[in-house]
Motif scaffolding. Structure first.
Motif, mmCIF file in Angstrom:
data_model
loop_
_atom_site.group_PDB
_atom_site.id
_atom_site.type_symbol
_atom_site.label_atom_id
_atom_site.label_comp_id
_atom_site.label_asym_id
_atom_site.label_seq_id
_atom_site.Cartn_x
_atom_site.Cartn_y
_atom_site.Cartn_z
ATOM 1 N N UNK A 7 0.810 -1.005 0.038
ATOM 2 C CA UNK A 7 0.399 -0.016 0.248
ATOM 3 C C UNK A 7 0.405 0.905 -0.101
ATOM 4 N N UNK A 8 1.645 1.024 0.689
ATOM 5 C CA UNK A 8 2.367 2.249 1.374
ATOM 6 C C UNK A 8 3.363 2.825 -0.150
ATOM 7 N N UNK A 9 3.659 1.721 -1.198
ATOM 8 C CA UNK A 9 5.013 1.518 -1.921
ATOM 9 C C UNK A 9 4.561 2.038 -3.022
ATOM 10 N N UNK A 31 -10.599 -2.465 -2.812
ATOM 11 C CA UNK A 31 -11.545 -1.748 -2.752
ATOM 12 C C UNK A 31 -11.464 -0.399 -1.735
ATOM 13 N N UNK A 32 -10.919 -0.874 -1.246
ATOM 14 C CA UNK A 32 -10.657 0.825 -0.339
ATOM 15 C C UNK A 32 -9.136 1.271 -0.539
ATOM 16 N N UNK A 33 -8.138 0.691 -1.584
ATOM 17 C CA UNK A 33 -7.472 1.130 -1.755
ATOM 18 C C UNK A 33 -7.719 2.237 -2.799
ATOM 19 N N UNK A 34 -8.085 1.534 -4.251
ATOM 20 C CA UNK A 34 -8.592 2.208 -5.339
ATOM 21 C C UNK A 34 -9.989 3.283 -4.948
ATOM 22 N N UNK A 35 -10.862 3.268 -3.605
ATOM 23 C CA UNK A 35 -11.300 4.644 -3.219
ATOM 24 C C UNK A 35 -10.443 5.321 -3.251
ATOM 25 N N UNK A 36 -9.279 6.012 -2.331
ATOM 26 C CA UNK A 36 -8.567 6.141 -1.535
ATOM 27 C C UNK A 36 -7.754 6.836 -2.854
ATOM 28 N N UNK A 37 -7.247 6.159 -4.333
ATOM 29 C CA UNK A 37 -6.744 6.308 -4.782
ATOM 30 C C UNK A 37 -7.716 7.304 -5.890
ATOM 31 N N UNK A 38 -8.876 6.912 -6.185
ATOM 32 C CA UNK A 38 -9.678 7.624 -6.840
ATOM 33 C C UNK A 38 -10.247 9.162 -6.314
ATOM 34 N N UNK A 39 -10.527 9.235 -4.675
ATOM 35 C CA UNK A 39 -10.558 10.565 -4.498
ATOM 36 C C UNK A 39 -9.782 11.331 -4.196
ATOM 37 N N UNK A 40 -8.839 11.594 -3.158
ATOM 38 C CA UNK A 40 -7.459 11.750 -2.611
ATOM 39 C C UNK A 40 -6.753 11.547 -3.036
ATOM 40 N N UNK A 41 -6.427 10.775 -4.302
ATOM 41 C CA UNK A 41 -4.654 10.580 -4.484
ATOM 42 C C UNK A 41 -3.984 9.704 -3.114
ATOM 43 N N UNK A 42 -4.875 8.324 -2.939
ATOM 44 C CA UNK A 42 -3.815 7.651 -1.744
ATOM 45 C C UNK A 42 -4.438 8.234 0.009
ATOM 46 N N UNK A 130 -21.945 -0.558 -7.521
ATOM 47 C CA UNK A 130 -21.810 0.266 -5.663
ATOM 48 C C UNK A 130 -20.151 1.942 -5.824
ATOM 49 N N UNK A 131 -19.729 1.209 -6.634
ATOM 50 C CA UNK A 131 -18.531 3.000 -6.823
ATOM 51 C C UNK A 131 -19.206 3.199 -7.787
ATOM 52 N N UNK A 148 -12.696 3.230 -11.575
ATOM 53 C CA UNK A 148 -12.503 1.991 -10.758
ATOM 54 C C UNK A 148 -12.309 1.039 -10.537
ATOM 55 N N UNK A 149 -13.191 0.190 -11.525
ATOM 56 C CA UNK A 149 -12.797 -1.127 -11.394
ATOM 57 C C UNK A 149 -11.928 -1.714 -12.594
#
Length: 249
Positions: A7-9, A31-42, A130-131, A148-149
């Protein structure tokens, strides 16, 4: 390479907490990592860039602070709703829900609420829908879901257990064990997680009380799979890795 390191890398901020909060929300970690990447760059705690007026109370794309958020919320009805925080909570009832749980401006609260919402939407509608529902409706929401997919597929490959090697070189502990390592583990759990860990240190033994706390830690940290006892009766490499990422030394 551990889950947290992956995740960190790949740009996820506060990765140990992301693992914990996704598990608490029942949300797939990818899915959690995807959401954060899309919404706020991680997972950046920032205001969104939606086309509404700011009134000078906050900066689009700027950091979310309690003071700025409260000014925004006070004038939200007249200026329009803006995305807030790592999960970009935008719908006013979602922001209010986060406020009731401690404050939409707070990184952990915002992330937990966003994860809870997405988890519920995925369970009710399926992953793609859901996304899409999290983003809204119409062509933009469809494009959001498509992207997202794609990102979810990448994250699932990154987090595939077959590609993760979690071995910190510590001894495997089992229920019934005694000694300095057991005591160090118990002290760490009590000090780090007082909300659910109050192990009696006098016996210096890995007993049922310790097993119960280990099981709860694993559940909250999202530790599962080979080498993990769901009932907390052993601490093997995957659990040690998670403990180290929460500060065990």
């Amino acid at each position: 390479m551990s889950t947290v390191t992956v995740l960190e890398q790949n740009g996820t901020l506060r990765a140990p907490e992301v693992v914990e909060l996704a598990a608490l929300a029942g949300l797939e970690l990818a899915a959690a990592a995807t959401l954060l990447e899309k919404e706020s760059s991680g997972g950046r705690n920032i205001f969104g860039r939606d086309g509404v007026e700011t009134g000078g109370f906050y900066t689009k794309g700027g950091p979310v602070t309690k003071a700025a958020y409260l000014l925004y919320r006070e004038h939200r009805a007249e200026l329009g709703a803006q995305g807030v925080g790592p999960t970009q909570l935008t719908y006013p009832p979602f922001q209010d829900r986060a406020d009731r749980q401690g404050g939409c401006w707070d990184w952990r609260v915002n992330t937990r609420v966003g994860f809870d919402i997405v988890s519920g939407l995925i369970k009710a509608k399926g992953v793609r829908s859901g996304f899409r529902a999290y983003n809204g409706s119409g062509p933009r929401a469809e494009a959001y879901a498509d992207d997202a997919m794609k990102k979810l597929h990448v994250w699932r490959e990154r987090l595939d257990p077959a590609t993760l090697i979690d071995d910190p070189g510590r001894p495997t502990l089992r229920e019934g064990d005694t000694g300095a390592v057991v005591l160090a583990l118990q002290k760490f759990l009590n000090a780090s997680f007082p909300s659910y860990s109050s192990i009696d240190l006098a016996p210096k033994r890995y007993g049922p009380q310790t097993a119960k706390v280990v099981a709860e830690f694993q559940r909250r940290a999202g530790v599962s799979g080979p080498g993990v006892s769901a009932t907390g009766k052993l601490v093997g490499p995957p659990t040690w890795v998670a403990l180290e990422h929460f500060g065990f030394r």
